[in-house]
Write an enzyme that holds these catalytic residues in place. Structure first.
Site, short mmCIF file in Angstrom:
data_model
loop_
_atom_site.label_atom_id
_atom_site.label_comp_id
_atom_site.label_asym_id
_atom_site.label_seq_id
_atom_site.Cartn_x
_atom_site.Cartn_y
_atom_site.Cartn_z
N ASN A 176 0.86 -1.18 0.00
CA ASN A 176 0.00 0.00 0.00
C ASN A 176 0.90 1.23 0.00
OD1 ASN A 176 -1.85 2.01 0.48
ND2 ASN A 176 -2.22 1.45 2.62
N GLY B 15 2.23 1.92 10.73
CA GLY B 15 3.15 3.05 10.60
C GLY B 15 3.84 3.42 11.90
C1 PEP Z 1 -0.80 -0.16 5.84
O1 PEP Z 1 -0.69 0.89 5.24
O2 PEP Z 1 -1.80 -0.87 5.65
C2 PEP Z 1 0.24 -0.56 6.79
C3 PEP Z 1 0.12 -1.70 7.41
O3 PEP Z 1 1.29 0.31 6.96
P1 PEP Z 1 2.70 -0.02 7.68
O4 PEP Z 1 3.22 -1.30 7.09
O5 PEP Z 1 3.57 1.15 7.37
O6 PEP Z 1 2.42 -0.18 9.14
#
Ligand code: PEP
Length: 257
Positions: free
Chosen positions: A9, A175
């Site tokens: 994503n 995140g």
């Molecule tokens: C996401 O955007 O769905 C996500 C899990 O982000 P991250 O891997 O940065 O935690």
């Protein structure tokens, strides 16, 4: 057997040129891997969909949108429809990401409409569910998962549920660099699968893929993938670099269920 699915994503990152550079690099790294065992999906911002689509054309890498609107066309300024995503080369679409629930008023009701629109347009919905930190700390994780799954999937029948991927994404792990432990992830995935079994029967629940999302990195993917109800990952930050995303895909492939 459920096929592993690793999706990136890209959120609100990457200009068109940057997106082309990233997808070219991933093509170089991942073109030769055994795609029988894994679905790889890239979800760039809308502006880069067509360009990335050209780069990954006829490869083992799929394209996905990050959201959609449930009406195919009309006076809805700023929206993108399933029909448009399909036209841009998408096979998948993320629905109900926690950032959309938190910042853009997404509800179970809109998630439900979007899932149906995706299916009508032959897009595989990646439906995100997951609890906030305060909900986990209050012991409400399963209540939230039940609410997101049951209400998000209202009216989806046994045939269509098989076209859906669920992504368990604890919001406190997105995140933040704070990953759910493999035990925490498995516990939530098992709860979701048991709930799907109550709704659709065990045989169908056993076929539905449930990805984990939340600070997935090359150094934690293996232990997560070893969990029996974990069928892949939705990756945010680590999907923005060629090396880290390729490594996640390759390490996930090593874990044969
Ligand atoms: C996401 O955007 O769905 C996500 C899990 O982000 P991250 O891997 O940065 O935690």
């Amino acid at each position: 057997m459920r096929k592993t699915i690793i999706a990136g994503n890209w959120k609100l990152y990457k200009t068109i040129n940057e997106a082309i550079e990233l997808s070219n690099g991933l093509m170089r790294d991942l073109f030769k891997i055994d795609s029988q065992g894994i679905d790889i999906v890239l979800c760039p911002p809308f502006t880069a969909l067509s360009s990335v689509s050209e780069v990954i054309l006829e490869s083992n890498i799929y394209l996905g949108g990050q959201d959609l609107y449930w009406v195919d066309e009309g006076a809805f300024t700023g929206e993108i429809s399933g029909k448009m995503l399909k036209d841009a080369g998408c096979s998948f679409v993320i629905i109900g990401h926690s950032e959309r629930r938190q910042f853009f008023g997404e509800t179970n009701e809109t998630v439900n409409k979007k899932i149906k629109a995706a299916i009508v347009n032959s897009l595989t919905p990646i439906v995100c569910v997951g609890e906030l930190l305060k909900e986990r700390e209050a012991g409400k994780t399963f209540d939230v998962l039940k609410d997101h799954v049951q209400n998000g999937l209202t009216g989806i029948d046994k045939e269509d549920i098989l076209k859906i991927v669920i992504a368990y994404e604890p919001v406190w792990a997105i995140g933040t660099g704070k990953t759910a432990t493999p035990v925490q992830a498995q516990e939530a995935h098992k709860y979701i699968r048991d709930l799907l079994a109550k709704l659709y029967g065990q045989d169908i629940a056993d076929q539905i893929r449930i990805q984990y999302g939340g600070s997935v990195k090359p150094d934690n993917i293996v232990e997560l993938m070893k969990q029996p109800d974990l069928d892949g990952a939705l990756v945010g930050g680590a999907s923005l670099q060629i090396n880290s995303f390729s490594e996640i895909v390759k390490k996930a492939l090593e874990v044969i269920k």
